[in-house]
Write a protein that holds these residues in place. Structure first.
Motif, PDB file in Angstrom:
ATOM      1  N   VAL A 276       3.038   8.561   2.162  1.00  0.00           N
ATOM      2  CA  VAL A 276       2.883   8.007   0.818  1.00  0.00           C
ATOM      3  C   VAL A 276       2.761   6.493   0.934  1.00  0.00           C
ATOM      4  N   VAL A 277       1.731   5.956   0.298  1.00  0.00           N
ATOM      5  CA  VAL A 277       1.493   4.509   0.292  1.00  0.00           C
ATOM      6  C   VAL A 277       1.342   4.068  -1.153  1.00  0.00           C
ATOM      7  N   ALA A 278       2.054   3.007  -1.538  1.00  0.00           N
ATOM      8  CA  ALA A 278       1.930   2.428  -2.879  1.00  0.00           C
ATOM      9  C   ALA A 278       1.268   1.059  -2.758  1.00  0.00           C
ATOM     10  N   THR A 279       0.251   0.823  -3.581  1.00  0.00           N
ATOM     11  CA  THR A 279      -0.455  -0.462  -3.572  1.00  0.00           C
ATOM     12  C   THR A 279      -0.498  -1.027  -4.982  1.00  0.00           C
ATOM     13  N   ASP A 280      -0.768  -2.333  -5.075  1.00  0.00           N
ATOM     14  CA  ASP A 280      -0.954  -2.935  -6.389  1.00  0.00           C
ATOM     15  C   ASP A 280      -2.402  -2.777  -6.832  1.00  0.00           C
ATOM     16  N   ASP A 281      -2.778  -3.445  -7.926  1.00  0.00           N
ATOM     17  CA  ASP A 281      -4.128  -3.260  -8.455  1.00  0.00           C
ATOM     18  C   ASP A 281      -5.201  -3.861  -7.559  1.00  0.00           C
ATOM     19  N   THR A 282      -4.805  -4.713  -6.592  1.00  0.00           N
ATOM     20  CA  THR A 282      -5.787  -5.297  -5.674  1.00  0.00           C
ATOM     21  C   THR A 282      -5.909  -4.515  -4.377  1.00  0.00           C
ATOM     22  N   GLY A 283      -5.093  -3.464  -4.213  1.00  0.00           N
ATOM     23  CA  GLY A 283      -5.119  -2.686  -2.981  1.00  0.00           C
ATOM     24  C   GLY A 283      -4.159  -3.168  -1.924  1.00  0.00           C
ATOM     25  N   THR A 284      -3.337  -4.181  -2.225  1.00  0.00           N
ATOM     26  CA  THR A 284      -2.354  -4.692  -1.267  1.00  0.00           C
ATOM     27  C   THR A 284      -1.176  -3.724  -1.158  1.00  0.00           C
ATOM     28  N   ILE A 285      -0.753  -3.445   0.058  1.00  0.00           N
ATOM     29  CA  ILE A 285       0.313  -2.463   0.302  1.00  0.00           C
ATOM     30  C   ILE A 285       1.652  -3.003  -0.177  1.00  0.00           C
ATOM     31  N   LEU A 286       2.343  -2.185  -0.992  1.00  0.00           N
ATOM     32  CA  LEU A 286       3.681  -2.521  -1.466  1.00  0.00           C
ATOM     33  C   LEU A 286       4.751  -1.688  -0.777  1.00  0.00           C
ATOM     34  N   LEU A 287       4.414  -0.434  -0.447  1.00  0.00           N
ATOM     35  CA  LEU A 287       5.411   0.475   0.119  1.00  0.00           C
ATOM     36  C   LEU A 287       4.705   1.513   0.969  1.00  0.00           C
ATOM     37  N   MET A 288       5.316   1.827   2.120  1.00  0.00           N
ATOM     38  CA  MET A 288       4.832   2.911   2.975  1.00  0.00           C
ATOM     39  C   MET A 288       6.044   3.672   3.496  1.00  0.00           C
ATOM     40  N   ASN A 289       6.010   4.988   3.357  1.00  0.00           N
ATOM     41  CA  ASN A 289       7.127   5.758   3.911  1.00  0.00           C
ATOM     42  C   ASN A 289       6.940   5.971   5.411  1.00  0.00           C
ATOM     43  N   THR A 290       7.958   6.559   6.024  1.00  0.00           N
ATOM     44  CA  THR A 290       7.958   6.711   7.490  1.00  0.00           C
ATOM     45  C   THR A 290       6.782   7.535   7.978  1.00  0.00           C
ATOM     46  N   ARG A 291       6.472   8.609   7.250  1.00  0.00           N
ATOM     47  CA  ARG A 291       5.373   9.478   7.685  1.00  0.00           C
ATOM     48  C   ARG A 291       4.035   8.744   7.634  1.00  0.00           C
ATOM     49  N   ALA A 292       3.837   7.904   6.614  1.00  0.00           N
ATOM     50  CA  ALA A 292       2.587   7.136   6.520  1.00  0.00           C
ATOM     51  C   ALA A 292       2.464   6.163   7.686  1.00  0.00           C
ATOM     52  N   LEU A 293       3.582   5.539   8.062  1.00  0.00           N
ATOM     53  CA  LEU A 293       3.558   4.633   9.217  1.00  0.00           C
ATOM     54  C   LEU A 293       3.204   5.385  10.489  1.00  0.00           C
ATOM     55  N   GLN A 294       3.739   6.611  10.597  1.00  0.00           N
ATOM     56  CA  GLN A 294       3.436   7.412  11.788  1.00  0.00           C
ATOM     57  C   GLN A 294       1.972   7.833  11.826  1.00  0.00           C
ATOM     58  N   ILE A 295       1.450   8.257  10.690  1.00  0.00           N
ATOM     59  CA  ILE A 295       0.061   8.705  10.657  1.00  0.00           C
ATOM     60  C   ILE A 295      -0.888   7.555  10.971  1.00  0.00           C
ATOM     61  N   LEU A 296      -0.641   6.400  10.332  1.00  0.00           N
ATOM     62  CA  LEU A 296      -1.527   5.252  10.530  1.00  0.00           C
ATOM     63  C   LEU A 296      -1.184   4.458  11.785  1.00  0.00           C
ATOM     64  N   GLN A 297      -0.044   4.810  12.443  1.00  0.00           N
ATOM     65  CA  GLN A 297       0.373   4.169  13.692  1.00  0.00           C
ATOM     66  C   GLN A 297       0.503   2.647  13.530  1.00  0.00           C
ATOM     67  N   VAL A 298       1.256   2.242  12.515  1.00  0.00           N
ATOM     68  CA  VAL A 298       1.526   0.823  12.265  1.00  0.00           C
ATOM     69  C   VAL A 298       3.019   0.674  11.999  1.00  0.00           C
ATOM     70  N   THR A 299       3.488  -0.555  12.002  1.00  0.00           N
ATOM     71  CA  THR A 299       4.876  -0.869  11.654  1.00  0.00           C
ATOM     72  C   THR A 299       4.898  -1.489  10.260  1.00  0.00           C
ATOM     73  N   GLU A 300       6.100  -1.563   9.703  1.00  0.00           N
ATOM     74  CA  GLU A 300       6.239  -2.172   8.381  1.00  0.00           C
ATOM     75  C   GLU A 300       5.787  -3.628   8.388  1.00  0.00           C
ATOM     76  N   GLN A 301       6.083  -4.347   9.477  1.00  0.00           N
ATOM     77  CA  GLN A 301       5.667  -5.746   9.567  1.00  0.00           C
ATOM     78  C   GLN A 301       4.152  -5.860   9.606  1.00  0.00           C
ATOM     79  N   GLN A 302       3.503  -4.949  10.309  1.00  0.00           N
ATOM     80  CA  GLN A 302       2.043  -4.994  10.383  1.00  0.00           C
ATOM     81  C   GLN A 302       1.394  -4.637   9.047  1.00  0.00           C
TER      82      GLN A 302
END
Length: 615
Positions: A276-302
């Motif tokens: 699950v990924v939450a973005t604002d109206d411009t498409g900027t990432i606000l929140l990503m759950n653990t599974r989304a980080l695993q699927i996209l293979q990124v960290t919260e900092q990235q």
């Protein structure tokens, strides 16, 4: 700076307002009072002076009447007594007096003796001699003494016979007024001081609860929701305190509920199988759950502050089409460094809108459908393979039956040949259907295993004897190698015969004449028994090893079908071994250390392991 802030406080404003109100009220009252008092004193002074002048006029009228009648014999005598009257009045009333005859000549004076016999030309006296009353005026002498001058006509009947001119000092009157003003100013100052003190006390009664509310509101804003106000009275401020305590309690409950819901939501998001990924109206990432980080293979900092388009490989205009359009779902190929094949990611875009319809953000759900896609592909291949496997023998049977029906039956030799082919194809379909039913029972968990202790040596010897004729026909040597002291296996004997039959049968099919097959059994840690079937056949290419256990998968489809195989033998063997809790693997070619041939190794539980599990 602190003093400046103090002057801007409500307490200071209340004090200043009270003091200004009292000051303005006192000034208005004082001005009115002093003016009224001064006018009253002046009027009283004038009335008193007029009264004394009128009294003096009664005394001096006989003298002035004598002066007017020059034939009177008593004129000289009365004139001599006039000075005594003036002197006595001067001593009594303290005013300077002049008695003036009808011609303006001063007959007697308490001011200056040299004025007697002189004509007084003062306009006030002139108007008084003309019979005009209330001739008064204020004068200031050479010593700056404020005085009131009064000229009063003296009448004998209706005939004016002279005038009285009096000058009285008003310094005593003004002294009294000044004393009263000083008393009033002192009273005003005392009243202002008392007002300021009372203002401070009153302001404190108002501002102290407000300050307490402010301190506790600040503490609540900092996260301390244990603040309570001590309510003293039941006035408006007391009611405000009750409302504040009630608000604090409700706010604490609301925030606790929000925190609980937040924790639930965070737990749900963290444990979701989908990203699950939450973005604002411009498409900027606000929140990503653990599974989304695993699927996209990124960290919260990235991911912080980045746009989702940077990770999905979809352009922002394309994302906007999915968000704002009718179709909110797409499937993308997501390439990773760890896997050779791309992941199949199902992406669902859900717009978040305000009540007025304005887009405020997007919720993006990422679902890894790689396995589902593979299963769908496997199902499609399975249906196609089953259809193909059944269609070929059915077509053959149909063709031969039609030939028999068209007259081949008249040729006994050819008819027997056709019947033999039809029988073989029928048996092949029966084997295929039986294998499919066998796999279906394992898939649905309906296969029942009758496990019991079985001798490993007997199992291998039985399978070797069963294929001895085929081995002899193809000139293939078979060797049994067993480890000493090997325990019995705890297995379903019939099921294991089927596994060994499939593996040995495959080894015989793909091993050329003069080759060798090795049946080996040995113990492995954990009370397991490993079985190994090794041949010196043609082997299996490396690219096919990963799919060799798939249903209907054949390395050489035409050759396998010609040999009577259904492509389900290894799949059935794997399901049976897994049902026993064991593992199975296959090695061939380069995977077997540059050695030709194929080696299949699988493990089964021993009786000792079963005993330990029961204990």
């Amino acid at each position: 700076m602190k003093s400046l802030r103090f002057y801007q406080t409500l307490q200071m404003k209340l004090i200043v307002i009270y003091v200004l109100l009292i000051l303005i009220a006192m000034q208005l009252i004082g001005v009115y009072f002093v003016k009224t008092m001064e006018d009253s004193f002046r009027n009283n002074f004038s009335e008193d002076l007029n009264g004394k002048a009128s009294l003096l006029a009664e005394y001096v009228r006989p003298y002035l009447a004598v002066k007017a009648d020059l034939q009177s014999e008593e004129t000289v005598t009365k004139k001599e007594s006039l000075n005594d009257v003036v002197t006595n009045f001067n001593q009594i009333i303290g005013a300077e007096i002049q008695v003036i005859d009808l011609n303006g000549i001063v007959l007697s004076s308490s001011m200056y003796a040299g004025d007697v016999g002189q004509k007084n030309t003062d306009p006030t006296i002139s108007r008084a001699l003309q019979g005009i009353k209330d001739q008064e005026r204020d004068v200031i002498d050479a010593f700056d003494v404020r005085k009131k001058a009064l000229a009063l006509p003296v009448k004998d009947g209706t005939k004016i016979v002279g005038a009285i001119y009096m000058i009285a000092s008003m310094e005593e009157l003004f002294g009294t007024i000044d004393s009263i003003n000083q008393i009033f100013i002192a009273g005003t100052l005392i009243a202002l001081a008392l007002t300021a003190i009372l203002g401070i006390i009153l302001a404190n009664t108002i501002t102290t609860p407000i300050k307490a509310i402010t301190r506790r509101a600040t503490a609540i804003a900092d996260g301390d929701f244990h603040q309570r106000l001590h309510i003293i009275g039941y006035d408006e401020i007391g009611q405000l305190g009750h409302a504040f305590n009630h608000m604090t309690m409700r706010l604490k409950e609301a925030l606790s509920s929000i925190e609980e819901e937040k924790n639930k939501l965070a737990s749900i998001l963290s444990n979701m199988s989908d990203g699950v990924v939450a973005t604002d109206d411009t498409g900027t990432i606000l929140l990503m759950n653990t599974r989304a980080l695993q699927i996209l293979q990124v960290t919260e900092q990235q991911a912080a502050g980045r746009e989702i388009a940077d990770f999905l490989g979809i352009t922002k205009p394309e994302i906007d089409q999915y968000v704002l359009g009718d179709d909110h779902t797409t499937v993308i190929d997501f390439h990773t460094h760890e896997l050779n094949e791309p992941l199949k990611i199902k992406v669902t875009f859900t717009p978040i809108r305000r009540s007025e319809g304005l887009l405020t953000g997007t919720i993006i759900v990422l679902e890894d459908v790689t396995e589902e896609e593979k299963l769908d592909q496997s199902r499609r291949e399975f249906v196609a393979n089953v259809s193909h496997e059944l269609r070929t023998p059915l077509t053959t049977i149909k063709s031969y039956l039609e030939a028999l029906d068209e007259g081949v039956m008249d040729d006994p030799e050819l008819a027997n040949k056709f019947l033999g082919v039809t029988r073989n194809e029928t048996e092949r379909m029966i084997r295929l259907v039986n294998d499919l039913l066998h796999l279906s029972r394992f898939d649905s968990k309906q296969a029942v295993l009758h496990k019991q202790a079985a001798s490993v040596e007997d199992m291998l010897e039985i399978v070797a004897d069963r294929f001895s004729f085929q081995l002899q026909q193809k000139d293939i040597d078979i060797a049994l190698i067993l480890e000493d002291g090997l325990p019995d296996a705890y297995v379903d004997s019939d099921a294991m015969d089927q596994v060994l039959d499939n593996l040995v049968s495959n080894a015989i099919k793909y091993t050329p004449a003069g080759g060798q097959i090795r049946l080996e059994a040995y113990a492995v840690p954990g009370d397991w028994i490993a079985f190994k079937v090794q041949d010196t056949g043609v082997g299996i290419p490396k690219k096919d090893l990963e799919r060799i256990f798939e249903r209907f998968y054949r390395v050489d489809k035409a050759r396998s079908r010609d040999m009577g195989g259904t492509g389900l033998g290894l799949s059935i063997a794997r399901e049976i071994v897994r049902a026993h809790g064991g593992t199975i693997r296959l090695e061939s070619g380069l995977e077997a250390g540059d050695q030709q041939g194929t080696t299949v190794t699988f493990t089964l539980p021993s009786v000792e392991k079963e005993v330990k599990n029961r204990v």
